[in-house]
Design a protein around this motif. Structure first.
Motif, PDB file in Angstrom:
ATOM      1  N   HIS A  99     129.086  34.692 -12.827  1.00 43.95           N
ATOM      2  CA  HIS A  99     129.960  34.844 -11.667  1.00 43.95           C
ATOM      3  C   HIS A  99     129.486  35.894 -10.665  1.00 43.95           C
ATOM      4  O   HIS A  99     130.225  36.257  -9.746  1.00 43.95           O
ATOM      5  N   ILE A 136     128.803  39.166 -10.994  1.00 43.82           N
ATOM      6  CA  ILE A 136     129.448  40.479 -11.073  1.00 43.82           C
ATOM      7  C   ILE A 136     128.940  41.226 -12.305  1.00 43.82           C
ATOM      8  O   ILE A 136     129.687  41.863 -13.030  1.00 43.82           O
ATOM      9  N   ASP A 141     124.782  44.141 -10.716  1.00 44.57           N
ATOM     10  CA  ASP A 141     125.407  43.900  -9.418  1.00 44.57           C
ATOM     11  C   ASP A 141     126.314  45.069  -9.042  1.00 44.57           C
ATOM     12  O   ASP A 141     126.264  45.574  -7.917  1.00 44.57           O
ATOM     13  N   PHE A 162     133.975  44.422  -4.489  1.00 48.81           N
ATOM     14  CA  PHE A 162     134.761  43.737  -5.513  1.00 48.81           C
ATOM     15  C   PHE A 162     135.907  42.936  -4.884  1.00 48.81           C
ATOM     16  O   PHE A 162     136.227  41.843  -5.344  1.00 48.81           O
ATOM     17  N   GLU A 185     135.689  41.553  -1.967  1.00 53.69           N
ATOM     18  CA  GLU A 185     134.994  40.378  -1.436  1.00 53.69           C
ATOM     19  C   GLU A 185     134.706  39.376  -2.548  1.00 53.69           C
ATOM     20  O   GLU A 185     134.851  38.169  -2.354  1.00 53.69           O
ATOM     21  N   TRP A 186     134.309  39.871  -3.713  1.00 57.80           N
ATOM     22  CA  TRP A 186     134.059  38.983  -4.858  1.00 57.80           C
ATOM     23  C   TRP A 186     135.351  38.284  -5.278  1.00 57.80           C
ATOM     24  O   TRP A 186     135.355  37.076  -5.520  1.00 57.80           O
ATOM     25  N   ARG A 187     136.446  39.032  -5.364  1.00 58.65           N
ATOM     26  CA  ARG A 187     137.736  38.443  -5.736  1.00 58.65           C
ATOM     27  C   ARG A 187     138.147  37.351  -4.742  1.00 58.65           C
ATOM     28  O   ARG A 187     138.668  36.311  -5.135  1.00 58.65           O
ATOM     29  N   LYS A 202     136.072  35.568  -2.885  1.00 54.70           N
ATOM     30  CA  LYS A 202     135.113  34.467  -3.054  1.00 54.70           C
ATOM     31  C   LYS A 202     135.480  33.563  -4.234  1.00 54.70           C
ATOM     32  O   LYS A 202     135.347  32.348  -4.161  1.00 54.70           O
TER      33      LYS A 202
END
Length: 149
Positions: free
Chosen positions: A53, A55, A59, A138, A140-142, A144
């Protein structure tokens, strides 16, 4: 003082399944996995989750953060044995707090749950200070992966 237990939802779409083979050095003289290795299996699951994923520890470190574990829970149900191929399911828990919560299910060679658990990790900045809000990368990752709208 009454403490309310935090309830968060597993993000079931964000589950990674990873297989490992129980190694000889992880077992006692009877060929049964020593209890302390289950935490290592959780880490194997987290690393597989992170790679899949985007993360991973590398990363997170790239953005100048570390995520030490501040809590771990491990509940043993059945014994794993030397040579077994076991499956670790790792699921991230959607939480509004600036931390990462992972839940684990470890399945034995017969596809029965051998162990369940949870780990909680917090964010530390490059100076080692606790970060009380999600780091930008993080969030931004959430977004995405669908944890943030």
């Amino acid at each position: 003082m009454i403490r309310r237990k935090e309830q968060y939802n597993e993000a079931s779409q964000l589950t990674v399944s990873h297989e490992i083979r129980v190694r000889f050095n992880e077992t006692d003289p009877l060929g049964i996995v020593w209890h302390g290795y289950y935490i290592t299996y959780f880490e194997d699951g987290r690393e597989a989750f992170g790679r899949e994923h985007g993360i991973s520890y590398l990363d997170v470190n790239h953005y100048g953060y570390t995520t030490p574990i501040v809590k771990s829970v491990c509940e043993h149900k059945l014994s794993l044995r030397y040579g077994d191929v076991v499956r670790i399911e790792t699921t991230i828990v959607d939480t509004p707090a600036a931390k990462m919560i992972f839940r684990y299910k470890i399945y034995d060679a017969n596809n029965e749950i051998a162990c369940t658990g949870e780990t909680v990790q917090v964010f530390l900045d490059a100076k080692g200070d606790l970060v009380l809000n999600f780091p930008t990368f993080f969030e931004e990752w959430r977004r995405k992966v669908g944890l943030l709208k």
